[in-house]
Design a protein around this motif. Structure first.
Motif, PDB file in Angstrom:
ATOM      1  N   GLN A 134      -0.159  91.307  14.050  1.00  0.00           N
ATOM      2  CA  GLN A 134      -0.387  92.237  15.160  1.00  0.00           C
ATOM      3  C   GLN A 134      -0.372  91.436  16.452  1.00  0.00           C
ATOM      4  O   GLN A 134      -1.231  90.585  16.670  1.00  0.00           O
ATOM      5  N   SER A 135       0.600  91.705  17.297  1.00  0.00           N
ATOM      6  CA  SER A 135       0.711  90.954  18.541  1.00  0.00           C
ATOM      7  C   SER A 135       1.468  91.777  19.573  1.00  0.00           C
ATOM      8  O   SER A 135       1.890  92.899  19.305  1.00  0.00           O
ATOM      9  N   VAL A 136       1.630  91.197  20.757  1.00  0.00           N
ATOM     10  CA  VAL A 136       2.287  91.867  21.869  1.00  0.00           C
ATOM     11  C   VAL A 136       3.557  91.109  22.219  1.00  0.00           C
ATOM     12  O   VAL A 136       3.528  89.886  22.424  1.00  0.00           O
ATOM     13  N   LEU A 137       4.662  91.817  22.275  1.00  0.00           N
ATOM     14  CA  LEU A 137       5.947  91.220  22.630  1.00  0.00           C
ATOM     15  C   LEU A 137       6.371  91.714  24.007  1.00  0.00           C
ATOM     16  O   LEU A 137       6.494  92.918  24.226  1.00  0.00           O
ATOM     17  N   LYS A 138       6.577  90.783  24.913  1.00  0.00           N
ATOM     18  CA  LYS A 138       7.046  91.125  26.255  1.00  0.00           C
ATOM     19  C   LYS A 138       8.472  90.623  26.424  1.00  0.00           C
ATOM     20  O   LYS A 138       8.787  89.489  26.065  1.00  0.00           O
ATOM     21  N   VAL A 139       9.322  91.483  26.973  1.00  0.00           N
ATOM     22  CA  VAL A 139      10.724  91.139  27.195  1.00  0.00           C
ATOM     23  C   VAL A 139      11.051  91.348  28.670  1.00  0.00           C
ATOM     24  O   VAL A 139      10.824  92.435  29.212  1.00  0.00           O
ATOM     25  N   ILE A 140      11.554  90.306  29.310  1.00  0.00           N
ATOM     26  CA  ILE A 140      11.932  90.350  30.721  1.00  0.00           C
ATOM     27  C   ILE A 140      13.425  90.102  30.843  1.00  0.00           C
ATOM     28  O   ILE A 140      13.955  89.178  30.211  1.00  0.00           O
ATOM     29  N   THR A 165      26.089  85.532  37.266  1.00  0.00           N
ATOM     30  CA  THR A 165      27.029  85.993  36.235  1.00  0.00           C
ATOM     31  C   THR A 165      26.380  86.152  34.866  1.00  0.00           C
ATOM     32  O   THR A 165      26.890  86.896  34.027  1.00  0.00           O
ATOM     33  N   THR A 166      25.256  85.460  34.632  1.00  0.00           N
ATOM     34  CA  THR A 166      24.631  85.506  33.308  1.00  0.00           C
ATOM     35  C   THR A 166      23.185  85.940  33.419  1.00  0.00           C
ATOM     36  O   THR A 166      22.352  85.208  33.965  1.00  0.00           O
ATOM     37  N   PRO A 167      22.840  87.142  32.918  1.00  0.00           N
ATOM     38  CA  PRO A 167      21.444  87.595  32.957  1.00  0.00           C
ATOM     39  C   PRO A 167      20.539  86.661  32.149  1.00  0.00           C
ATOM     40  O   PRO A 167      20.973  86.041  31.181  1.00  0.00           O
ATOM     41  N   THR A 168      19.289  86.573  32.574  1.00  0.00           N
ATOM     42  CA  THR A 168      18.290  85.780  31.860  1.00  0.00           C
ATOM     43  C   THR A 168      17.469  86.693  30.958  1.00  0.00           C
ATOM     44  O   THR A 168      17.028  87.765  31.381  1.00  0.00           O
ATOM     45  N   ARG A 169      17.266  86.255  29.720  1.00  0.00           N
ATOM     46  CA  ARG A 169      16.439  86.979  28.761  1.00  0.00           C
ATOM     47  C   ARG A 169      15.199  86.134  28.470  1.00  0.00           C
ATOM     48  O   ARG A 169      15.313  84.977  28.062  1.00  0.00           O
ATOM     49  N   ILE A 170      14.034  86.700  28.681  1.00  0.00           N
ATOM     50  CA  ILE A 170      12.773  85.996  28.441  1.00  0.00           C
ATOM     51  C   ILE A 170      11.948  86.815  27.465  1.00  0.00           C
ATOM     52  O   ILE A 170      11.627  87.973  27.734  1.00  0.00           O
ATOM     53  N   LEU A 171      11.600  86.233  26.334  1.00  0.00           N
ATOM     54  CA  LEU A 171      10.769  86.886  25.336  1.00  0.00           C
ATOM     55  C   LEU A 171       9.512  86.057  25.127  1.00  0.00           C
ATOM     56  O   LEU A 171       9.581  84.824  25.049  1.00  0.00           O
ATOM     57  N   SER A 172       8.355  86.718  25.039  1.00  0.00           N
ATOM     58  CA  SER A 172       7.109  85.985  24.803  1.00  0.00           C
ATOM     59  C   SER A 172       6.168  86.827  23.952  1.00  0.00           C
ATOM     60  O   SER A 172       6.187  88.061  24.004  1.00  0.00           O
ATOM     61  N   LEU A 173       5.350  86.140  23.164  1.00  0.00           N
ATOM     62  CA  LEU A 173       4.332  86.779  22.335  1.00  0.00           C
ATOM     63  C   LEU A 173       2.953  86.451  22.886  1.00  0.00           C
ATOM     64  O   LEU A 173       2.719  85.346  23.384  1.00  0.00           O
ATOM     65  N   SER A 174       2.041  87.404  22.794  1.00  0.00           N
ATOM     66  CA  SER A 174       0.657  87.162  23.196  1.00  0.00           C
ATOM     67  C   SER A 174      -0.275  87.875  22.214  1.00  0.00           C
ATOM     68  O   SER A 174       0.147  88.774  21.483  1.00  0.00           O
ATOM     69  N   PRO A 175      -1.553  87.468  22.192  1.00  0.00           N
ATOM     70  CA  PRO A 175      -2.505  88.057  21.234  1.00  0.00           C
ATOM     71  C   PRO A 175      -2.722  89.547  21.477  1.00  0.00           C
ATOM     72  O   PRO A 175      -2.562  90.051  22.591  1.00  0.00           O
ATOM     73  N   TRP A 176      -3.119  90.220  20.437  1.00  0.00           N
ATOM     74  CA  TRP A 176      -3.398  91.654  20.499  1.00  0.00           C
ATOM     75  C   TRP A 176      -4.686  91.912  21.280  1.00  0.00           C
ATOM     76  O   TRP A 176      -5.687  91.228  21.080  1.00  0.00           O
ATOM     77  N   PRO A 177      -4.702  92.895  22.200  1.00  0.00           N
ATOM     78  CA  PRO A 177      -5.924  93.210  22.957  1.00  0.00           C
ATOM     79  C   PRO A 177      -6.945  93.935  22.078  1.00  0.00           C
ATOM     80  O   PRO A 177      -6.815  95.131  21.805  1.00  0.00           O
ATOM     81  N   GLN A 178      -7.962  93.236  21.663  1.00  0.00           N
ATOM     82  CA  GLN A 178      -8.943  93.779  20.711  1.00  0.00           C
ATOM     83  C   GLN A 178      -9.833  94.863  21.312  1.00  0.00           C
ATOM     84  O   GLN A 178     -10.381  95.695  20.580  1.00  0.00           O
ATOM     85  N   HIS A 179      -9.988  94.873  22.630  1.00  0.00           N
ATOM     86  CA  HIS A 179     -10.936  95.812  23.231  1.00  0.00           C
ATOM     87  C   HIS A 179     -10.490  97.270  23.116  1.00  0.00           C
ATOM     88  O   HIS A 179     -11.311  98.176  23.249  1.00  0.00           O
ATOM     89  N   TYR A 180      -9.212  97.516  22.857  1.00  0.00           N
ATOM     90  CA  TYR A 180      -8.755  98.900  22.736  1.00  0.00           C
ATOM     91  C   TYR A 180      -9.408  99.614  21.554  1.00  0.00           C
ATOM     92  O   TYR A 180      -9.658 100.824  21.602  1.00  0.00           O
ATOM     93  N   THR A 181      -9.682  98.881  20.483  1.00  0.00           N
ATOM     94  CA  THR A 181     -10.332  99.488  19.318  1.00  0.00           C
ATOM     95  C   THR A 181     -11.710 100.016  19.686  1.00  0.00           C
ATOM     96  O   THR A 181     -12.099 101.131  19.305  1.00  0.00           O
ATOM     97  N   THR A 182     -12.461  99.234  20.448  1.00  0.00           N
ATOM     98  CA  THR A 182     -13.787  99.664  20.900  1.00  0.00           C
ATOM     99  C   THR A 182     -13.688 100.880  21.813  1.00  0.00           C
ATOM    100  O   THR A 182     -14.468 101.837  21.689  1.00  0.00           O
ATOM    101  N   LEU A 183     -12.709 100.863  22.715  1.00  0.00           N
ATOM    102  CA  LEU A 183     -12.577 101.963  23.669  1.00  0.00           C
ATOM    103  C   LEU A 183     -12.124 103.257  23.002  1.00  0.00           C
ATOM    104  O   LEU A 183     -12.400 104.345  23.518  1.00  0.00           O
ATOM    105  N   GLN A 184     -11.441 103.149  21.865  1.00  0.00           N
ATOM    106  CA  GLN A 184     -11.087 104.364  21.131  1.00  0.00           C
ATOM    107  C   GLN A 184     -12.338 105.087  20.636  1.00  0.00           C
ATOM    108  O   GLN A 184     -12.356 106.311  20.532  1.00  0.00           O
ATOM    109  N   GLN A 185     -13.361 104.320  20.356  1.00  0.00           N
ATOM    110  CA  GLN A 185     -14.608 104.909  19.874  1.00  0.00           C
ATOM    111  C   GLN A 185     -15.488 105.409  21.018  1.00  0.00           C
ATOM    112  O   GLN A 185     -15.952 106.547  20.997  1.00  0.00           O
ATOM    113  N   GLN A 186     -15.690 104.588  22.023  1.00  0.00           N
ATOM    114  CA  GLN A 186     -16.650 104.937  23.076  1.00  0.00           C
ATOM    115  C   GLN A 186     -16.014 105.624  24.281  1.00  0.00           C
ATOM    116  O   GLN A 186     -16.710 106.251  25.076  1.00  0.00           O
TER     117      GLN A 186
END
Length: 270
Positions: A75-81, A97-118
């Motif tokens: 479970q992670s976050v994928l950002k594409v620029i 002439t050549t577009p740049t592709r940037i891909l990065s992974l980051s940790p999953w935001p855990q606080h969303y689970t708490t906010l779904q409840q409260q």
């Protein structure tokens, strides 16, 4: 991080993303090695490039790179620029002439689970979005307004911000779109003048329509939202959260939230 398919962390200072914030991006949820709503994210990137007149990269290659990045991730976050790349003089893109592709992974935001409840607490942001129909709806790299909104938000105990434009119309949150319900009517802001047309917003609007229910796109006021029976916010990672209060106004109903939450369980990973 991968830049143009190569695992590295160095980007040319001459890239137009660095020089001018010239480009577009998307942020996707990765679950069990699969990208949620992959085709929708690819479509967003293509639309962004077309509206910003950025040469399209090889979209099949980009999809393959995204799937490679997601492989093995629990479970992670994928950002594409995507940017026009390196080149040009001043504001001109001549020579890019050549577009740049940037891909990065980051940790999953855990606080969303708490906010779904409260439930999430929102505060009305003092920072207003400028109206600009040329860029409205796009997830472009010029996000200074959101940076300022987040800067203000970080000095409060709220979880998100209710964001208006310079005409006083409700647009979105800092990093989410919103829906609200009054009786059996569901509303979401029009985004022809400002804001980001989020992947989850599009998905949920389609789900609402498929259930034979209307979602009204309006230029609503802050008072319209505060007078609602229920408010829900969404983005590709949340994916939906109930709002428990905005400023001093509390909300307890979760009818719309439960409906949209159930819709999110139908999402297919690619």
């Amino acid at each position: 991080m991968w830049i143009n398919g190569v695992e590295q962390f160095e980007l040319s200072a001459r890239d137009r993303a660095v020089q001018f914030g010239d480009g577009c991006f998307t942020t996707a949820a990765v679950v069990a090695g699969k990208i949620q709503l992959l085709n929708a994210h690819l479509q967003r990137l293509q639309e962004g490039c077309e509206r910003l007149f950025i040469p399209l990269p090889d979209m099949a290659q980009l999809a393959e790179e995204m799937q490679h990045a997601a492989k093995g991730q629990t479970q992670s976050v994928l950002k594409v620029i995507l940017t026009p790349g390196v080149g040009g003089r001043g504001y001109s893109r001549t020579g890019c002439t050549t577009p740049t592709r940037i891909l990065s992974l980051s940790p999953w935001p855990q606080h969303y689970t708490t906010l779904q409840q409260q439930g999430a607490a929102l505060i009305t942001s003092p920072v207003r979005l400028a109206r600009n129909p040329l860029l409205a709806g796009l997830k472009h790299l010029n996000r200074l307004e959101q940076v300022l909104i987040r800067q203000q938000l970080d000095h409060t105990d709220a979880d998100e911000a209710l964001v208006l434009d310079t005409a006083g119309t409700v647009v979105e949150c800092c990093a989410a779109n919103l829906f609200w319900r009054k009786g059996d009517q569901v509303f979401t802001p029009r985004l022809e003048q400002a804001g980001v047309d989020g992947i989850m917003r599009r998905y949920l609007m389609a789900q609402i329509a498929s259930e034979g229910q209307a979602c009204q796109l309006i230029e609503g006021s802050r008072e319209d939202v505060l007078n609602a029976d229920e408010v829900v916010i969404c983005n590709a990672l949340m994916p939906v959260l109930p709002v428990r209060k905005i400023d001093d106004v509390s909300f307890t109903a979760r009818t719309l939230y439960q409906q949209l939450y159930n819709s999110c369980q139908k999402m297919e990973a690619s």
